[in-house]
Design a protein around this motif. Sequence first.
Motif, PDB file in Angstrom:
ATOM      1  N   ARG B 788     -11.047   2.801  11.524  1.00  0.00           N
ATOM      2  CA  ARG B 788      -9.659   2.347  11.435  1.00  0.00           C
ATOM      3  C   ARG B 788      -9.315   1.696  10.076  1.00  0.00           C
ATOM      4  NH1 ARG B 788      -8.812  -0.734  17.155  1.00  0.00           N
ATOM      5  NH2 ARG B 788      -7.743   0.921  18.312  1.00  0.00           N
ATOM      6  N   THR B 789     -10.291   0.977   9.543  1.00  0.00           N
ATOM      7  CA  THR B 789     -10.013   0.250   8.300  1.00  0.00           C
ATOM      8  C   THR B 789      -9.561   1.187   7.154  1.00  0.00           C
ATOM      9  OG1 THR B 789     -11.452  -1.522   8.994  1.00  0.00           O
ATOM     10  CG2 THR B 789     -10.933  -1.444   6.642  1.00  0.00           C
ATOM     11  N   ALA B 792      -6.251   2.732   8.130  1.00  0.00           N
ATOM     12  CA  ALA B 792      -5.131   1.805   7.963  1.00  0.00           C
ATOM     13  C   ALA B 792      -4.764   1.705   6.477  1.00  0.00           C
ATOM     14  CB  ALA B 792      -5.494   0.448   8.522  1.00  0.00           C
ATOM     15  N   GLY B 793      -5.825   1.687   5.619  1.00  0.00           N
ATOM     16  CA  GLY B 793      -5.598   1.650   4.174  1.00  0.00           C
ATOM     17  C   GLY B 793      -4.782   2.840   3.727  1.00  0.00           C
ATOM     18  N   LYS B 795      -2.927   4.765   5.553  1.00  0.00           N
ATOM     19  CA  LYS B 795      -1.607   4.709   6.164  1.00  0.00           C
ATOM     20  C   LYS B 795      -0.662   3.793   5.371  1.00  0.00           C
ATOM     21  CE  LYS B 795       0.486   2.998  10.424  1.00  0.00           C
ATOM     22  NZ  LYS B 795       0.337   2.908  11.878  1.00  0.00           N
ATOM     23  N   TRP B 796      -1.202   2.565   5.102  1.00  0.00           N
ATOM     24  CA  TRP B 796      -0.344   1.584   4.421  1.00  0.00           C
ATOM     25  C   TRP B 796      -0.033   1.995   2.978  1.00  0.00           C
ATOM     26  CZ3 TRP B 796      -2.632  -3.779   6.175  1.00  0.00           C
ATOM     27  CH2 TRP B 796      -2.280  -3.983   7.539  1.00  0.00           C
TER      28      TRP B 796
END
Lengths: 127, 999
Positions: B788-789, B792-793, B795-796
């Motif tokens: 996820r990390t 998420a990176g 994605k953001w």
Amino acid sequence: VSHSARLLLVEDDRFLRRACAASLRQRGFEVVEAVDGEEALRLVRAERFALVLLDMLMPKVGGLDVLRALRAEEATVALPVLILSNSSREQDLAEARQLGIVGYFVKADLSLRALGDLVAERLEQVS
Amino acid sequence: MSERSAPADVLVVDDEPEIVAPLVEFLAQQGYRVHSADSVAATRQALDRHDFAIVFLDLMLGDGSGVDVLREAQGLADPPEFVMVTGHATLDSALAAMEAGAAGYVLKPVDFRRLTGLLDRVLERRKLAAENARLQSELTERLRESEALLGIARTLGETLDVREALRRICRELARVTGADSAAAYLYDAAQDLLQPYAAYRAPAEHLATLAATPLPLRSEGFFLPVWRAQQPVFSDDVTADTRFHHPLFRAIPHQSALLLPLILNGEVAGAFYLVWWKARRLFEERELTLLENVGRQVGILLRNARLFDEAERDRRRLRVLNEVSERLAALHDTAQILSLIVNEAVTLLGVEGAGVRLREGDELVVGAVTESAAPVMTRPRLRVGESLSGTVVATGEPVVVEDVTEDRRDDDEHRRAAAALGYHGFAAVPLRTADGVIGVLSVYARARRRLLPDEISLLTTFADQASLAVERSRLLQATQAREREATKLYTITAQLASDFGVDRVLDLVTAGVLELLGCDAASVYSFEAGLGGLRFRCGRNLDPRLTRDLVLRPGEGVAGLAFAERRPVWTRDRLHDSLTYSPATTRLVQTWAPRAFLAVPIVRRDEVFGVLVAYFAAPHDFTPDDVRLLSTLAVQGAIAVDNSILFEETRTQQVRLSQIFESTSDGIMLIDHAGRVAAANALAAELLQTGVRVGDTLQDILGTTPVSLAEAWPEVLREMRALPPTGWEGDVETPAPAARALHWVARPTLDAAGTRVGVTLTLQDVTRDREVSRMKSDFVSFVTHQLRTPLAGIKWLLELAAEDPSLPEEARGYVSDSREAAERLIKLVNELLDISRLESGRLTITPVSVDLGAMTREVLAELAGLIEAKGHTATCSGTGTVIADQQLLRQVVVNLMSNAVKYTPPGGTITVRIAPDGDTVAWSITDTGIGVPVAARARLFEKFYRADNVHTLETEGTGLGLYLVRLILDQFQGQVRYDSTEGGGSTFTVTLPMGGAVA
């Protein structure tokens, strides 16, 4: 909208830290970054923050340890903490809630826009 | 008065009423019937009418003197006692009264006390006088009789010789009655005659008639009352008396005669005839009575004499019988007993020879014979019914023959032999027991005579004793034989029971056969299905070279037949029977040549296991005992074989079970209903870190183990009988340093019949499992975080890029696609995480009442963008609350609704309906989508499954959505079903338990 509030962003992943800090600054918040729990605790003791965005899984001192430490000290016992974690271990969540937090979110499930909205909303609530 | 039962009559005579009245009253009170008179005349009348016991008499009466009345009364047959009553007692009048016979006197006025004493005296005197008179008369009578009887008794007492006694009685009778001659006769029942026995003074010319001619008592009209009335008959004119018309009486001219019956046991046993040649003689009643008594007396004496005679003879015989009987009792051997019997029979009866034949089946075999009879009893065997002895056994009746040499019933050989020895008289009596005739005792006499009934009776008695002795001896022998047998059988059985090898058991059985049957060899054949026959298994006294490869077919020979027909089979002599023998047996027989076989099947659990065979070298008659014995051995053998096989099986099973018990990864303890350890493996003790021995109580163990089970297990113990079949379970940590996690299960222990006999406690070391589980959980967490990390990176950062106004249009499209790809990846990771948690059961579920309508509309709103993008029309109608976990239920709704949006071609219609359905709520979504192909139906809810037709719409999917829907619904009793046709849209319906109002 004035977002001059000081936020402490505790995040060990540099990509996430960079994106998050950038987005929140774009929204007008003052963001102080910490790369791990140790640094976070040092900063919290030294400066004042309106809200702490706290990661859970970090090297050296983890998010929960930071939270425990905050709640153990009088100065920070009521400091609003928003947990941003990619781990979703239930027992961690349960303990964090018990220690007192203003929210717990999974970063992968959250857009930066939504995060900005959340921070603004929580700050409004706690102020 | 007390001695008198009937009231006596008394008379009170006085002319003064004042004297009479109190006296009458007093006497009446004393219990007398009182009469009164006031004159001499009235007194005389009263004395005429009644017999008075006492008369109270006034001396002076108006019409005369009382003393006169007293004097007159003395002439009466039974005069009353007189008590004189006088007013002026003068010595003269009193003396006169006493002289006249008065018993006493009283003075007027009467002193009643004195009167009472007087009355007693008077009455006592009267009683004594009466008694004396009676005794006097009796004495006179007795004396007469006694004299006569004494004479006769003396006579009879002097001798017990009946003839002599009768002669003397004749003499006495003649003397008593004055007869000239007398004769005595005794009744001969056989000829119904009175036979002359003795005579007294019979004149020489009449001697033949009187003393030697039988008296035909009941025939030829000579029927005198003698016979029926048993009374004497007499006549003083015999020649004229029609009753004496028999020629016998005419032959002896006599004037008078008396026939006196002799009574014995109430019957006429004889008579005396008394004769008066010239004199006329009549008899008075009293004389006749005396004679009758004499007749009876003589009867008794006669009986005594006879009894004495018989007793004397019986005593003699009894002595001999007793001696024989004692000697018989000391003998136990049949041969000795029979020998004694024949010898004693000869002695006792005074015959020449004797012999006994005993029954054996239908034949009579010589049991014993005196040397003298041996040459006549030459045939060792006779058939029952054959010859004289055979007849006795057949009929059970004695046979008595005057001359055996002339008896046609007897067989010739016997007759010739008897003639040669000079034997004529013959008698044979049966030897009887409760079971029937077991033989015959025969005697031979030189004399040509029938043995007398007495002798036959004696012989029968003798035979009875002999029978008893023989029976006893046979019983004893049988008992001893049984006892020996039982002892041997016991020894064999005991050996069999202690030996558990099949071959050893069978070897013991064959040894037992030799010992118990006394045969020459024994063997066991066992059936082998593979060979289709009986194979020699083991044997005694049989050459192994001959028997080793021997296989007998069922039905072949004695053993084969015993096997095929499951019954004992024997042959007396195999050379003379009709059985079929196999060539192998024939070979065996030729080499060793046993002649008699007996085979019995060995039946084990209703299956013929094999055959047990006994062999005799010589022809042998197998008895029922032999068959019984061999069968018993076969049964014992079968049981022993069964036991040994069972033992083997049990031992193997036990070893196996014990190995399993000890090598299992769980600690196991069986606790009985008393709370004691019935069994436990080593691991149980190890896990509990204490000693566990069979017999320990669970309390003992709980007291010593450091593992804290003291809360859970006593409860298990208490509820042992009520424990549910699935049992109870729990977890417990053992203390450091071992620090192990234990999972325990308590379940009812059932026996073979399904009855609860206790509880089985299983202890499982789950330390490792726990570790693995935790590691797995940590791993999922870690992986999730690690995936996820960076996601998420991405994605953001892409979000930041998309918001950059300076981004060229083309790049903006790429960034947009990248964001979509990143979202898919995140979704996939999230779904995998959910599935992992749901599958492992580690997800905390909080079922609450959920407003399904509100939730659906929320999701619908979230999906509005997508719906709009595809040009669908989506509606939601109805509402309802259900019990479910908010978070998870939302996932179900999202998954099903997004499926509908995704798998419906653009411009479709999506309808959600919510409606109550019994105690559930049905949530259904209908689309106009591509539908579910028939081939996909069975697998639609499988993990990672995607139907073939999904690709027609170029939609992305993980194949996890529906799997997750089902997985979630399973958590709170929800169900999902669908109805669809390929290309014709689908309806997915979820039903969930109805909830209450939503707070």
